[in-house]
Design a protein around this motif. Sequence first.
Motif, PDB file in Angstrom:
ATOM      1  N   GLY A   1       7.217  -0.802   0.824  1.00 46.26           N
ATOM      2  CA  GLY A   1       5.896  -0.304   0.464  1.00 46.26           C
ATOM      3  C   GLY A   1       5.031  -0.023   1.673  1.00 46.26           C
ATOM      4  N   GLN A   2       5.086  -0.889   2.664  1.00 43.12           N
ATOM      5  CA  GLN A   2       4.292  -0.681   3.882  1.00 43.12           C
ATOM      6  C   GLN A   2       4.777   0.541   4.655  1.00 43.12           C
ATOM      7  OE1 GLN A   2       3.329  -4.279   6.218  1.00 43.12           O
ATOM      8  NE2 GLN A   2       4.022  -5.479   4.467  1.00 43.12           N
ATOM      9  N   GLU A   3       6.081   0.778   4.644  1.00 49.38           N
ATOM     10  CA  GLU A   3       6.602   1.994   5.286  1.00 49.38           C
ATOM     11  C   GLU A   3       6.129   3.230   4.539  1.00 49.38           C
ATOM     12  OE1 GLU A   3       8.438   2.429   8.081  1.00 49.38           O
ATOM     13  OE2 GLU A   3       8.271   0.282   8.488  1.00 49.38           O
ATOM     14  N   TRP A   4       6.076   3.168   3.222  1.00 47.51           N
ATOM     15  CA  TRP A   4       5.599   4.301   2.434  1.00 47.51           C
ATOM     16  C   TRP A   4       4.158   4.646   2.759  1.00 47.51           C
ATOM     17  CZ3 TRP A   4       7.779   2.632  -2.988  1.00 47.51           C
ATOM     18  CH2 TRP A   4       9.110   3.067  -3.086  1.00 47.51           C
ATOM     19  N   LEU A   5       3.334   3.638   2.959  1.00 48.40           N
ATOM     20  CA  LEU A   5       1.938   3.902   3.298  1.00 48.40           C
ATOM     21  C   LEU A   5       1.846   4.700   4.595  1.00 48.40           C
ATOM     22  CD1 LEU A   5       0.178   0.504   2.447  1.00 48.40           C
ATOM     23  CD2 LEU A   5       0.203   2.597   1.099  1.00 48.40           C
ATOM     24  N   LYS A   6       2.631   4.328   5.582  1.00 43.89           N
ATOM     25  CA  LYS A   6       2.625   5.045   6.856  1.00 43.89           C
ATOM     26  C   LYS A   6       3.079   6.498   6.663  1.00 43.89           C
ATOM     27  CE  LYS A   6       3.962   0.861   9.405  1.00 43.89           C
ATOM     28  NZ  LYS A   6       5.068   0.230  10.181  1.00 43.89           N
ATOM     29  N   LEU A   7       4.149   6.691   5.898  1.00 42.95           N
ATOM     30  CA  LEU A   7       4.678   8.034   5.677  1.00 42.95           C
ATOM     31  C   LEU A   7       3.690   8.905   4.920  1.00 42.95           C
ATOM     32  CD1 LEU A   7       8.311   6.999   4.687  1.00 42.95           C
ATOM     33  CD2 LEU A   7       7.692   8.346   6.702  1.00 42.95           C
ATOM     34  N   ALA A   8       3.060   8.337   3.914  1.00 41.24           N
ATOM     35  CA  ALA A   8       2.121   9.116   3.101  1.00 41.24           C
ATOM     36  C   ALA A   8       0.902   9.540   3.904  1.00 41.24           C
ATOM     37  CB  ALA A   8       1.686   8.309   1.884  1.00 41.24           C
TER      38      ALA A   8
ATOM     39  N   LEU B   1       3.441   1.015  -6.306  1.00 45.47           N
ATOM     40  CA  LEU B   1       3.640  -0.364  -6.730  1.00 45.47           C
ATOM     41  C   LEU B   1       4.509  -1.058  -5.690  1.00 45.47           C
ATOM     42  CD1 LEU B   1       4.477   0.241 -10.512  1.00 45.47           C
ATOM     43  CD2 LEU B   1       2.225  -0.093  -9.449  1.00 45.47           C
ATOM     44  N   GLY B   2       4.174  -2.289  -5.364  1.00 48.13           N
ATOM     45  CA  GLY B   2       4.923  -2.988  -4.321  1.00 48.13           C
ATOM     46  C   GLY B   2       4.504  -2.567  -2.925  1.00 48.13           C
ATOM     47  N   ALA B   3       3.245  -2.190  -2.779  1.00 53.57           N
ATOM     48  CA  ALA B   3       2.766  -1.641  -1.497  1.00 53.57           C
ATOM     49  C   ALA B   3       2.719  -2.666  -0.377  1.00 53.57           C
ATOM     50  CB  ALA B   3       1.374  -1.027  -1.684  1.00 53.57           C
ATOM     51  N   THR B   4       2.689  -3.951  -0.711  1.00 48.22           N
ATOM     52  CA  THR B   4       2.589  -4.962   0.341  1.00 48.22           C
ATOM     53  C   THR B   4       3.951  -5.440   0.837  1.00 48.22           C
ATOM     54  OG1 THR B   4       2.441  -6.749  -1.294  1.00 48.22           O
ATOM     55  CG2 THR B   4       0.369  -5.776  -0.542  1.00 48.22           C
ATOM     56  N   GLY B   5       5.024  -4.970   0.221  1.00 49.36           N
ATOM     57  CA  GLY B   5       6.362  -5.340   0.669  1.00 49.36           C
ATOM     58  C   GLY B   5       6.822  -4.504   1.845  1.00 49.36           C
TER      59      GLY B   5
ATOM     60  N   ALA C   1       8.267  -0.080  -5.345  1.00 48.63           N
ATOM     61  CA  ALA C   1       9.164  -0.948  -4.584  1.00 48.63           C
ATOM     62  C   ALA C   1       9.005  -2.378  -5.081  1.00 48.63           C
ATOM     63  CB  ALA C   1       8.855  -0.861  -3.091  1.00 48.63           C
ATOM     64  N   LEU C   2       8.708  -2.527  -6.371  1.00 51.17           N
ATOM     65  CA  LEU C   2       8.577  -3.856  -6.943  1.00 51.17           C
ATOM     66  C   LEU C   2       9.881  -4.616  -6.818  1.00 51.17           C
ATOM     67  CD1 LEU C   2       6.617  -3.192 -10.261  1.00 51.17           C
ATOM     68  CD2 LEU C   2       5.726  -4.275  -8.189  1.00 51.17           C
ATOM     69  N   SER C   3       9.774  -5.892  -6.511  1.00 47.24           N
ATOM     70  CA  SER C   3      10.960  -6.751  -6.465  1.00 47.24           C
ATOM     71  C   SER C   3      11.046  -7.554  -7.751  1.00 47.24           C
ATOM     72  CB  SER C   3      10.868  -7.699  -5.263  1.00 47.24           C
ATOM     73  OG  SER C   3       9.828  -8.652  -5.475  1.00 47.24           O
ATOM     74  N   THR C   4      12.128  -8.296  -7.891  1.00 48.92           N
ATOM     75  CA  THR C   4      12.274  -9.137  -9.082  1.00 48.92           C
ATOM     76  C   THR C   4      11.300 -10.304  -9.051  1.00 48.92           C
ATOM     77  OG1 THR C   4      13.998 -10.450  -8.018  1.00 48.92           O
ATOM     78  CG2 THR C   4      14.708  -8.544  -9.314  1.00 48.92           C
ATOM     79  N   ASP C   5      10.817 -10.643  -7.860  1.00 43.74           N
ATOM     80  CA  ASP C   5       9.795 -11.686  -7.696  1.00 43.74           C
ATOM     81  C   ASP C   5      10.270 -13.035  -8.233  1.00 43.74           C
ATOM     82  OD1 ASP C   5       7.303 -12.385  -6.669  1.00 43.74           O
ATOM     83  OD2 ASP C   5       6.319 -12.221  -8.615  1.00 43.74           O
ATOM     84  N   GLY C   6      11.570 -13.244  -8.238  1.00 41.37           N
ATOM     85  CA  GLY C   6      12.092 -14.523  -8.699  1.00 41.37           C
ATOM     86  C   GLY C   6      11.987 -14.728 -10.195  1.00 41.37           C
ATOM     87  N   GLY C   7      11.581 -13.688 -10.914  1.00 44.72           N
ATOM     88  CA  GLY C   7      11.395 -13.834 -12.353  1.00 44.72           C
ATOM     89  C   GLY C   7      11.750 -12.564 -13.089  1.00 44.72           C
TER      90      GLY C   7
ATOM     91  N   LYS D   1      -3.146  -8.836   1.755  1.00 47.89           N
ATOM     92  CA  LYS D   1      -1.903  -8.404   2.399  1.00 47.89           C
ATOM     93  C   LYS D   1      -1.926  -6.931   2.775  1.00 47.89           C
ATOM     94  CE  LYS D   1       1.073 -11.828   0.136  1.00 47.89           C
ATOM     95  NZ  LYS D   1       2.269 -12.024  -0.719  1.00 47.89           N
ATOM     96  N   ILE D   2      -2.994  -6.239   2.422  1.00 44.72           N
ATOM     97  CA  ILE D   2      -3.128  -4.822   2.762  1.00 44.72           C
ATOM     98  C   ILE D   2      -3.757  -4.678   4.139  1.00 44.72           C
ATOM     99  CG2 ILE D   2      -4.370  -2.696   2.209  1.00 44.72           C
ATOM    100  CD1 ILE D   2      -2.099  -3.090   0.365  1.00 44.72           C
ATOM    101  N   ASN D   3      -3.060  -3.976   5.032  1.00 41.79           N
ATOM    102  CA  ASN D   3      -3.548  -3.789   6.401  1.00 41.79           C
ATOM    103  C   ASN D   3      -4.066  -2.380   6.660  1.00 41.79           C
ATOM    104  OD1 ASN D   3      -2.788  -6.453   7.212  1.00 41.79           O
ATOM    105  ND2 ASN D   3      -0.663  -5.756   7.351  1.00 41.79           N
ATOM    106  N   ALA D   4      -3.711  -1.440   5.804  1.00 39.67           N
ATOM    107  CA  ALA D   4      -4.082  -0.043   6.034  1.00 39.67           C
ATOM    108  C   ALA D   4      -5.584   0.173   5.830  1.00 39.67           C
ATOM    109  CB  ALA D   4      -3.302   0.871   5.099  1.00 39.67           C
TER     110      ALA D   4
END
Length: 206
Positions: free
Chosen positions: A13-20, A6-10, A70-76, A36-39
Motif C-alpha cells: 500500500g505504501q508503494e502504491w501511494l508513491k506510484l500514484a 485499502l491496505g494503504a499502511t502496509g 492490499a488488505l491482509s488476512t490480519d490473522g482473522g 501510520k500514514i506518512n504521506a
Amino acid sequence: MLICVLGATGRIGQEWLKLALADDHRMRALVRDPNKINAVNDRFTWLKGDATDLRHLVQASEGAEAVISALSTDGGNVLSVTAPLLVKAMKVNGIKRLISIGTAGILDSRAEPGRLRYESSESRRKMTRSAMEHHRFYEEIAQSGLDWTIVCPTYLPDGPYTGNYRIERDRLPVGGESISVADTAEFAFHQLRNKEFISARVGISY
C-alpha cells in the motif's frame, strides 16, 4: 483518476501511494490507524474507518474510478468479511475496476489439475488458514460482475524495484520462488490501465 486504496499502511500500500502521487493520480485511503500514514500531499486524503464496515467502504470509494486493495488476512477473517461488502460498496458507487493482492496459494496447481496450489503438493506451508481466506475473497470477487484482477505473488521480501519479473495468467511462473514488494506493487498498480488480465489471477515471480 481518483483511486480508493485499502491496505494503504502496509508494505505494498505504501508503494502504491508513491506510484500514484508520481503519476498525478488522486488517492483516498481507508485506514484504521491514521498514525501510520506518512504521506503529505494535496492529492492524497484518508478516512479513518474499517474495511469490514459497509458504510465506511461506501464513503471511502465514493467518486473513485477504481479500487485497489492490499488488505491482509490480519490473522482473522478480514478478507472474507470484506469481500461481499466491497462488492456492494463498489456497485453502490458505480465502480467496476478492482485490483487486489492475493497469494500464490490461490493460483491453479500444475502438479494437481483441478486444485489450487495451497490445496496441492506444491504448497510448502503447513498452515493454510491465510490461503483459505484469500480463496474466499477470490470466490466472492470472481462472481461479482466487477472487472477484477488479483495479483498473486509468491514469497514477498522487501527489495528494490527491478522491473524484471515473470507473470502468468492463473498460474505461478515455473520455478518462481520470490518477488519483491516493489516489483509486485508496480505491476499491480499498472493494471489500472491494462485490460489484459481482467477476470484473472496473475502469478508473479522472478
